[in-house]
Design a protein around this motif. Structure first.
Motif, PDB file in Angstrom:
ATOM      1  N   PRO A  10       0.808  -1.229   0.000  1.00  0.00           N
ATOM      2  CA  PRO A  10       0.000   0.000   0.000  1.00  0.00           C
ATOM      3  C   PRO A  10       0.838   1.275   0.000  1.00  0.00           C
ATOM      4  O   PRO A  10       0.376   2.323  -0.470  1.00  0.00           O
ATOM      5  N   SER A  11       2.099   1.205   0.508  1.00  0.00           N
ATOM      6  CA  SER A  11       2.926   2.407   0.570  1.00  0.00           C
ATOM      7  C   SER A  11       3.353   2.896  -0.809  1.00  0.00           C
ATOM      8  O   SER A  11       3.932   3.976  -0.936  1.00  0.00           O
ATOM      9  N   ALA A  12       3.064   2.130  -1.864  1.00  0.00           N
ATOM     10  CA  ALA A  12       3.309   2.612  -3.219  1.00  0.00           C
ATOM     11  C   ALA A  12       2.307   3.677  -3.624  1.00  0.00           C
ATOM     12  O   ALA A  12       2.539   4.407  -4.611  1.00  0.00           O
ATOM     13  N   TYR A  13       1.186   3.785  -2.853  1.00  0.00           N
ATOM     14  CA  TYR A  13       0.119   4.709  -3.222  1.00  0.00           C
ATOM     15  C   TYR A  13      -0.335   5.622  -2.085  1.00  0.00           C
ATOM     16  O   TYR A  13      -1.002   6.627  -2.328  1.00  0.00           O
ATOM     17  N   PHE A  14       0.002   5.270  -0.863  1.00  0.00           N
ATOM     18  CA  PHE A  14      -0.378   6.108   0.280  1.00  0.00           C
ATOM     19  C   PHE A  14       0.673   5.988   1.375  1.00  0.00           C
ATOM     20  O   PHE A  14       1.121   4.882   1.694  1.00  0.00           O
ATOM     21  N   LYS A  15       1.057   7.129   1.941  1.00  0.00           N
ATOM     22  CA  LYS A  15       2.038   7.132   3.020  1.00  0.00           C
ATOM     23  C   LYS A  15       1.654   8.178   4.061  1.00  0.00           C
ATOM     24  O   LYS A  15       1.181   9.269   3.727  1.00  0.00           O
ATOM     25  N   VAL A  16       1.907   7.839   5.327  1.00  0.00           N
ATOM     26  CA  VAL A  16       1.850   8.798   6.433  1.00  0.00           C
ATOM     27  C   VAL A  16       3.284   9.145   6.802  1.00  0.00           C
ATOM     28  O   VAL A  16       4.122   8.243   6.951  1.00  0.00           O
ATOM     29  N   GLN A  17       3.580  10.434   6.935  1.00  0.00           N
ATOM     30  CA  GLN A  17       4.941  10.858   7.265  1.00  0.00           C
ATOM     31  C   GLN A  17       4.904  11.932   8.349  1.00  0.00           C
ATOM     32  O   GLN A  17       4.194  12.927   8.215  1.00  0.00           O
ATOM     33  N   LEU A  18       5.671  11.724   9.411  1.00  0.00           N
ATOM     34  CA  LEU A  18       5.865  12.732  10.445  1.00  0.00           C
ATOM     35  C   LEU A  18       7.160  13.490  10.172  1.00  0.00           C
ATOM     36  O   LEU A  18       8.108  12.933   9.641  1.00  0.00           O
ATOM     37  N   TYR A  19       7.187  14.767  10.552  1.00  0.00           N
ATOM     38  CA  TYR A  19       8.430  15.531  10.440  1.00  0.00           C
ATOM     39  C   TYR A  19       8.401  16.688  11.416  1.00  0.00           C
ATOM     40  O   TYR A  19       7.345  17.053  11.954  1.00  0.00           O
ATOM     41  N   PRO A  39       4.226  11.796  -4.528  1.00  0.00           N
ATOM     42  CA  PRO A  39       2.824  12.095  -4.215  1.00  0.00           C
ATOM     43  C   PRO A  39       2.216  13.090  -5.208  1.00  0.00           C
ATOM     44  O   PRO A  39       2.919  13.921  -5.784  1.00  0.00           O
ATOM     45  N   ASP A  40       0.912  12.977  -5.374  1.00  0.00           N
ATOM     46  CA  ASP A  40       0.139  13.955  -6.138  1.00  0.00           C
ATOM     47  C   ASP A  40      -0.768  14.784  -5.245  1.00  0.00           C
ATOM     48  O   ASP A  40      -1.260  15.835  -5.671  1.00  0.00           O
ATOM     49  N   PHE A  41      -0.999  14.315  -4.027  1.00  0.00           N
ATOM     50  CA  PHE A  41      -1.852  15.014  -3.071  1.00  0.00           C
ATOM     51  C   PHE A  41      -1.169  14.912  -1.708  1.00  0.00           C
ATOM     52  O   PHE A  41      -0.964  13.816  -1.185  1.00  0.00           O
ATOM     53  N   VAL A  42      -0.791  16.058  -1.158  1.00  0.00           N
ATOM     54  CA  VAL A  42      -0.104  16.128   0.132  1.00  0.00           C
ATOM     55  C   VAL A  42      -0.944  16.972   1.080  1.00  0.00           C
ATOM     56  O   VAL A  42      -1.225  18.139   0.806  1.00  0.00           O
ATOM     57  N   TRP A  43      -1.339  16.380   2.195  1.00  0.00           N
ATOM     58  CA  TRP A  43      -2.193  17.029   3.205  1.00  0.00           C
ATOM     59  C   TRP A  43      -1.339  17.177   4.463  1.00  0.00           C
ATOM     60  O   TRP A  43      -0.916  16.175   5.055  1.00  0.00           O
ATOM     61  N   LEU A  44      -1.079  18.417   4.873  1.00  0.00           N
ATOM     62  CA  LEU A  44      -0.190  18.721   5.994  1.00  0.00           C
ATOM     63  C   LEU A  44      -0.966  19.326   7.155  1.00  0.00           C
ATOM     64  O   LEU A  44      -1.885  20.112   6.951  1.00  0.00           O
ATOM     65  N   LYS A  45      -0.537  18.981   8.404  1.00  0.00           N
ATOM     66  CA  LYS A  45      -1.160  19.585   9.578  1.00  0.00           C
ATOM     67  C   LYS A  45      -0.154  19.711  10.714  1.00  0.00           C
ATOM     68  O   LYS A  45       0.526  18.743  11.066  1.00  0.00           O
ATOM     69  N   ASN A  46      -0.066  20.917  11.275  1.00  0.00           N
ATOM     70  CA  ASN A  46       0.649  21.167  12.518  1.00  0.00           C
ATOM     71  C   ASN A  46      -0.015  20.356  13.628  1.00  0.00           C
ATOM     72  O   ASN A  46      -1.230  20.385  13.789  1.00  0.00           O
ATOM     73  N   ARG A  47       0.776  19.637  14.430  1.00  0.00           N
ATOM     74  CA  ARG A  47       0.205  18.743  15.436  1.00  0.00           C
ATOM     75  C   ARG A  47       0.016  19.400  16.798  1.00  0.00           C
ATOM     76  O   ARG A  47      -0.924  19.067  17.518  1.00  0.00           O
ATOM     77  N   ASN A  48       0.920  20.290  17.188  1.00  0.00           N
ATOM     78  CA  ASN A  48       0.968  20.691  18.596  1.00  0.00           C
ATOM     79  C   ASN A  48       0.932  22.196  18.833  1.00  0.00           C
ATOM     80  O   ASN A  48       1.335  22.676  19.880  1.00  0.00           O
ATOM     81  N   SER A  49       0.443  22.939  17.874  1.00  0.00           N
ATOM     82  CA  SER A  49       0.305  24.391  18.041  1.00  0.00           C
ATOM     83  C   SER A  49      -1.018  24.798  17.415  1.00  0.00           C
ATOM     84  O   SER A  49      -1.175  24.770  16.193  1.00  0.00           O
ATOM     85  N   SER A  50      -2.003  25.130  18.232  1.00  0.00           N
ATOM     86  CA  SER A  50      -3.364  25.369  17.744  1.00  0.00           C
ATOM     87  C   SER A  50      -3.433  26.636  16.905  1.00  0.00           C
ATOM     88  O   SER A  50      -2.570  27.511  16.979  1.00  0.00           O
ATOM     89  N   ILE A 104       8.527  22.623  15.508  1.00  0.00           N
ATOM     90  CA  ILE A 104       7.138  22.184  15.651  1.00  0.00           C
ATOM     91  C   ILE A 104       6.943  20.872  14.895  1.00  0.00           C
ATOM     92  O   ILE A 104       7.491  20.680  13.799  1.00  0.00           O
ATOM     93  N   THR A 105       6.168  19.955  15.458  1.00  0.00           N
ATOM     94  CA  THR A 105       5.935  18.666  14.810  1.00  0.00           C
ATOM     95  C   THR A 105       4.719  18.728  13.896  1.00  0.00           C
ATOM     96  O   THR A 105       3.714  19.388  14.191  1.00  0.00           O
TER      97      THR A 105
END
Length: 332
Positions: A10-19, A39-50, A104-105
Motif C-alpha cells: 500500500p505504501s506505493a500509493y499512500f504514506k503517512v509521514q511525520l516531520y 505524491p500527487d496530493f499532500v495534506w499537511l497539519k501542525n500537530r501541537n500548536s493550535s 514544531i511537529t
C-alpha cells in the motif's frame, strides 16, 4: 483463484509521514523502506500548536498553492514559502510557519493519483447548468470532495452512503444535509460525475478541483457503520490493517471529521486525533484499535461511536489482510 488484492504494498500509493519543522527550506523524504512514491496530493497539519490550518496541496492545481479543509477559502496565491515540489519519494517545503515552523511537529498524509489504487483528481470549469465531468477511475467513485477555487465555498462531499441529493461538508460539523437537490443530476458513473447547477459544484465560469476515491480490496475502504455507544465499540471490517482512518457522523448529531493514523500512534490504542474541519492541535480522546482486518472503537463518544448514530468512514491500508501470494498480515 484470483488474488485477494492487486496491491501488496500500500505504501506505493499512500504514506503517512511525520516531520519536525526547521523554519527554512526542507526536503521531506518518506521514511518507510518500501516502494518510493511521488505524491500527487499532500495534506499537511501542525500537530501541537493550535490555530494552524490544514494545508492541502495537489498536482492538478500545482505546487506553492493550497486549499484548507477547515475553511471555505479560495485556492491560495502561489508562494515559494509553501510546498515547492513533489519529489520522487517525498516533497520539499519552504519556510512558512504553517507547514514548516522551527521545532514544531507535523504530520503529512500523502496519496499518489492512480486508477489502480482508486484515486483521481479532476480540475474543471463550471457551466452553471447540468454538466458531466469526466474522471479516470474506471469505476464508480464512492466519495468525492469538490471545492470551488476562485471564491469562498464549503467543501462539498458526496458519498454513496448519502446519495445524489444529500451532502456532507468537510469544513463543518454538520450532519448530512438532505436538501442538496441541485448539486448532482444523478449518481456518478464509472466515467463521469453528473453535476447539477449548484454554485458549490458547477457555477458558471467558476473553477473547481474534485478529489475522487473508490474502495480497492486490501488497500482502501469507504463505507458506513452504526455506533454502539460503548467502550467495547463497533468493529469495522476493512480487509486490511489500517494506516489512516477518517470518520464523520452523518445522522442524529453534529461532530467533527476525526482522523487517526498509524504513525502518530504506532501502537494500539490510536487516540491522537486531528479534525479535518478545525485548526485545532492534536488531542487524545475516544480511541480505536487498528487490527489486522479493520478497526474497532474503544470509546463511547459521538465523534466516532455514538449509540445509534450512522457514520461514514474512509480508510487506507498499512498492510493487506492477505497479499497476492496468500500470506496473511499480523495485527499490531
Amino acid at each position: 483463484m484470483a488474488a485477494y488484492t492487486t496491491i501488496d504494498d500500500p505504501s506505493a500509493y499512500f504514506k503517512v509521514q511525520l516531520y519536525t519543522g526547521n523554519g527554512s527550506t526542507q526536503a521531506i523524504t518518506f521514511d518507510d523502506t518500501d516502494t518510493n512514491m511521488q505524491p500527487d496530493f499532500v495534506w499537511l497539519k501542525n500537530r501541537n500548536s493550535s490555530g494552524h490550518d490544514h494545508f492541502l496541496f495537489n498536482s492538478v492545481d500545482g505546487v506553492q498553492k493550497f486549499l484548507s479543509s477547515n475553511d471555505t477559502g479560495a485556492l491560495s496565491s502561489a508562494d515559494s514559502s509553501y510546498l515547492t515540489a513533489f519529489g520522487s519519494d517525498g516533497f520539499t517545503l519552504g519556510s512558512s510557519d504553517g507547514m514548516n515552523e522551527n521545532s514544531i511537529t507535523f504530520v503529512s498524509w500523502n496519496w499518489k493519483e492512480s486508477a489502480t489504487a482508486g484515486f483521481d483528481m479532476v480540475g474543471y470549469t463550471g457551466t452553471g447548468s447540468s454538466a458531466d465531468v469526466s474522471h479516470s477511475l474506471s469505476a464508480v467513485p464512492e466519495i468525492i470532495f469538490t471545492k470551488r477555487k476562485e471564491d469562498t465555498q464549503d467543501w462539498f462531499v458526496f458519498t454513496t452512503g448519502t446519495g445524489a441529493t444529500d451532502a456532507l461538508f468537510l469544513n463543518k460539523t454538520d450532519a448530512e444535509d438532505t436538501s442538496q437537490s441541485n448539486a448532482y443530476d444523478a449518481l456518478p458513473t464509472s466515467s463521469v460525475i453528473n453535476y447539477g447547477n449548484d454554485n458549490a459544484c458547477n457555477g458558471s465560469s467558476e473553477t473547481y478541483t474534485a478529489f475522487l476515491w473508490r474502495s480497492v480490496q486490501g488497500y482502501s475502504k469507504m463505507g458506513t457503520y452504526v455506533g454502539n455507544g460503548s467502550t467495547n465499540g463497533t468493529y469495522v471490517h476493512c480487509g486490511f490493517r489500517p494506516a489512516w482512518v477518517m470518520c464523520k457522523v452523518t445522522s442524529g448529531t453534529t461532530n467533527d471529521w476525526t482522523i487517526l493514523d498509524n504513525k502518530r500512534d504506532p501502537f494500539n490504542p490510536c487516540e491522537a486525533r486531528l479534525y479535518a474541519n478545525t485548526a485545532g492541535n492534536e488531542s487524545d480522546a475516544d480511541r480505536a484499535d487498528f487490527l489486522a482486518n479493520g478497526f474497532k472503537h474503544r470509546g463511547d463518544g459521538n465523534d466516532m461511536n455514538g449509540s445509534g448514530h450512522t457514520y461514514f468512514y474512509m480508510a487506507f491500508a498499512e498492510s493487506p489482510f492477505v497479499n497476492s501470494n496468500g500470506v496473511p498480515n499480523n495485527a499490531r
